[in-house]
Design an enzyme around this catalytic site. Sequence first.
Site, mmCIF file in Angstrom:
data_model
loop_
_atom_site.group_PDB
_atom_site.id
_atom_site.type_symbol
_atom_site.label_atom_id
_atom_site.label_comp_id
_atom_site.label_asym_id
_atom_site.label_seq_id
_atom_site.Cartn_x
_atom_site.Cartn_y
_atom_site.Cartn_z
ATOM 1 N N GLY A 86 -13.316 -35.055 28.743
ATOM 2 C CA GLY A 86 -13.513 -35.859 29.964
ATOM 3 C C GLY A 86 -12.923 -35.199 31.187
ATOM 4 O O GLY A 86 -12.284 -35.852 32.018
ATOM 5 N N SER B 80 -14.422 -33.413 33.753
ATOM 6 C CA SER B 80 -15.216 -33.063 34.940
ATOM 7 C C SER B 80 -14.809 -33.879 36.168
ATOM 8 O O SER B 80 -15.288 -33.650 37.265
ATOM 9 C CB SER B 80 -16.711 -33.251 34.656
ATOM 10 O OG SER B 80 -16.955 -34.576 34.265
ATOM 11 N N ARG B 81 -13.922 -34.855 35.995
ATOM 12 C CA ARG B 81 -13.447 -35.637 37.157
ATOM 13 C C ARG B 81 -12.078 -36.255 36.832
ATOM 14 O O ARG B 81 -11.600 -36.178 35.689
ATOM 15 C CB ARG B 81 -14.447 -36.715 37.534
ATOM 16 C CG ARG B 81 -14.521 -37.847 36.530
ATOM 17 C CD ARG B 81 -15.518 -38.909 36.963
ATOM 18 N NE ARG B 81 -15.215 -40.184 36.347
ATOM 19 C CZ ARG B 81 -16.032 -41.223 36.316
ATOM 20 N NH1 ARG B 81 -17.226 -41.124 36.855
ATOM 21 N NH2 ARG B 81 -15.680 -42.351 35.751
ATOM 22 N N SER C 225 -1.860 -45.140 28.065
ATOM 23 C CA SER C 225 -1.791 -45.906 29.327
ATOM 24 C C SER C 225 -0.625 -46.878 29.284
ATOM 25 O O SER C 225 -0.236 -47.374 28.213
ATOM 26 C CB SER C 225 -3.090 -46.690 29.504
ATOM 27 O OG SER C 225 -2.984 -47.583 30.585
ATOM 28 N N TYR D 182 -9.165 -52.640 26.182
ATOM 29 C CA TYR D 182 -8.673 -51.345 26.685
ATOM 30 C C TYR D 182 -7.190 -51.202 26.304
ATOM 31 O O TYR D 182 -6.778 -50.173 25.753
ATOM 32 C CB TYR D 182 -8.853 -51.279 28.203
ATOM 33 C CG TYR D 182 -8.249 -50.047 28.847
ATOM 34 C CD1 TYR D 182 -8.949 -48.846 28.880
ATOM 35 C CD2 TYR D 182 -6.972 -50.075 29.422
ATOM 36 C CE1 TYR D 182 -8.399 -47.704 29.466
ATOM 37 C CE2 TYR D 182 -6.416 -48.954 30.014
ATOM 38 C CZ TYR D 182 -7.130 -47.761 30.033
ATOM 39 O OH TYR D 182 -6.575 -46.645 30.610
ATOM 40 N N LYS E 105 -5.407 -48.386 23.764
ATOM 41 C CA LYS E 105 -4.382 -47.436 24.204
ATOM 42 C C LYS E 105 -3.079 -47.625 23.424
ATOM 43 O O LYS E 105 -2.326 -46.668 23.216
ATOM 44 C CB LYS E 105 -4.142 -47.590 25.710
ATOM 45 C CG LYS E 105 -5.338 -47.162 26.564
ATOM 46 C CD LYS E 105 -5.626 -45.667 26.434
ATOM 47 C CE LYS E 105 -6.699 -45.192 27.378
ATOM 48 N NZ LYS E 105 -6.954 -43.748 27.292
HETATM 49 P P1 NAD Z 1 -12.339 -41.338 34.953
HETATM 50 O O1 NAD Z 1 -13.263 -42.459 34.674
HETATM 51 O O2 NAD Z 1 -12.396 -40.678 36.275
HETATM 52 O O3 NAD Z 1 -12.449 -40.211 33.833
HETATM 53 C C1 NAD Z 1 -12.757 -40.497 32.510
HETATM 54 C C2 NAD Z 1 -13.475 -39.295 31.945
HETATM 55 O O4 NAD Z 1 -13.793 -39.549 30.577
HETATM 56 C C3 NAD Z 1 -14.808 -39.010 32.674
HETATM 57 O O5 NAD Z 1 -14.923 -37.634 32.904
HETATM 58 C C4 NAD Z 1 -15.857 -39.485 31.689
HETATM 59 O O6 NAD Z 1 -17.094 -38.778 31.769
HETATM 60 C C5 NAD Z 1 -15.158 -39.181 30.377
HETATM 61 N N1 NAD Z 1 -15.742 -39.935 29.264
HETATM 62 C C6 NAD Z 1 -16.035 -41.256 29.185
HETATM 63 N N2 NAD Z 1 -16.612 -41.527 28.009
HETATM 64 C C7 NAD Z 1 -16.696 -40.365 27.331
HETATM 65 C C8 NAD Z 1 -17.207 -39.995 26.069
HETATM 66 N N3 NAD Z 1 -17.786 -40.891 25.238
HETATM 67 N N4 NAD Z 1 -17.117 -38.702 25.674
HETATM 68 C C9 NAD Z 1 -16.548 -37.788 26.490
HETATM 69 N N5 NAD Z 1 -16.085 -38.056 27.717
HETATM 70 C C10 NAD Z 1 -16.142 -39.342 28.126
HETATM 71 O O7 NAD Z 1 -10.893 -41.959 34.710
HETATM 72 P P2 NAD Z 1 -9.424 -41.321 34.771
HETATM 73 O O8 NAD Z 1 -8.600 -42.298 35.511
HETATM 74 O O9 NAD Z 1 -9.438 -39.903 35.162
HETATM 75 O O10 NAD Z 1 -9.018 -41.456 33.221
HETATM 76 C C11 NAD Z 1 -8.657 -40.367 32.381
HETATM 77 C C12 NAD Z 1 -7.827 -40.918 31.243
HETATM 78 O O11 NAD Z 1 -6.608 -41.467 31.760
HETATM 79 C C13 NAD Z 1 -8.504 -42.049 30.481
HETATM 80 O O12 NAD Z 1 -8.243 -41.935 29.101
HETATM 81 C C14 NAD Z 1 -7.833 -43.291 31.038
HETATM 82 O O13 NAD Z 1 -7.871 -44.369 30.162
HETATM 83 C C15 NAD Z 1 -6.421 -42.764 31.264
HETATM 84 N N6 NAD Z 1 -5.624 -43.546 32.206
HETATM 85 C C16 NAD Z 1 -6.024 -43.686 33.503
HETATM 86 C C17 NAD Z 1 -5.228 -44.429 34.365
HETATM 87 C C18 NAD Z 1 -5.593 -44.640 35.807
HETATM 88 O O14 NAD Z 1 -4.920 -45.453 36.477
HETATM 89 N N7 NAD Z 1 -6.590 -43.963 36.356
HETATM 90 C C19 NAD Z 1 -4.052 -45.022 33.910
HETATM 91 C C20 NAD Z 1 -3.688 -44.841 32.583
HETATM 92 C C21 NAD Z 1 -4.473 -44.107 31.744
#
Ligand code: NAD
Length: 242
Positions: free
Chosen positions: A11, A13-14, A136, A149, A153
């Site tokens: 994951g 790419s962003r 998380s 969710y 986690k």
């Molecule tokens: P995001 O939505 O920007 O990135 C999530 C990435 O996971 C995307 O690139 C998406 O394409 C990829 N993805 C989704 N489903 C997929 C699949 N089936 N196979 C492969 N790739 C897949 O969100 P983010 O905030 O960058 O989250 C990244 C990680 O951090 C996640 O696991 C999220 O739960 C965790 N997280 C985020 C936060 C927050 O506040 N943003 C807090 C705690 C944990």
Amino acid sequence: MNRKKRVFITGASRGIGKSIAEKFIQSDFEVFIGFKDKKIEAEELASTGNAYAINIDVSSTLSVNAAFDEIESSHGSIDILINNAGISQVKLFEELEDDDWFNMLSVNLIGAFRCSQRAVIKMRENKFGKIINISSLGGQWGGIHQVHYAASKAALINLTKSMAKKFSNEGICTNAIAPGLIETDMTKDELSSINLEELESQIPLGRLGDPSDVASLAFFLAEDGNYITGQTLNINGGIYFS
Ligand code: NAD
């Protein structure tokens, strides 16, 4: 190890995954950027360094195996796996259906398991590996707006401990990172619907997290952190201690 270490980030790419990939690209690593659907973005990121875009859908065992086959046949085994791919879904407890649970668990929990199960095969042969699971804060203190969710986690933290118990004595360290609220696409709707100032005033460090904060911690665990395993490292501005 007299070659560049290889790191695979799912994951990537962003968001947080992209920031982690950038951090490793800036250092002396060979970086594999897992993408599910943002191919162009992943390829652009890969073009900035010693990096390759790899298609992977962690909810499919077939796709996970194909991605590992592609990396291993063209480059060799992965040294560091960062299970970052994740989904969220804001939905009332009363309205959650079985499929919501299955999808959430298949990506956030089983996805990390699928990739780890595959990665440890070579890590055990090499007697070295680092696995970093992006969990998380929600997995630590629960979540009323997306209980599935939060549960996924929490389970990921438990998987981290089990893997550390099972594989640490073979040179494989497994840890989890538990970020608080980080500004990304995943949180933009939530953040636009709340009073940001009020929220930030509740965070001891007075601000939301940035993806680069998480990237720095992931990099530390991968590059150093050789006596750390089975842990969950909080990165949340001090809003929760454990
Ligand atoms: P995001 O939505 O920007 O990135 C999530 C990435 O996971 C995307 O690139 C998406 O394409 C990829 N993805 C989704 N489903 C997929 C699949 N089936 N196979 C492969 N790739 C897949 O969100 P983010 O905030 O960058 O989250 C990244 C990680 O951090 C996640 O696991 C999220 O739960 C965790 N997280 C985020 C936060 C927050 O506040 N943003 C807090 C705690 C944990």
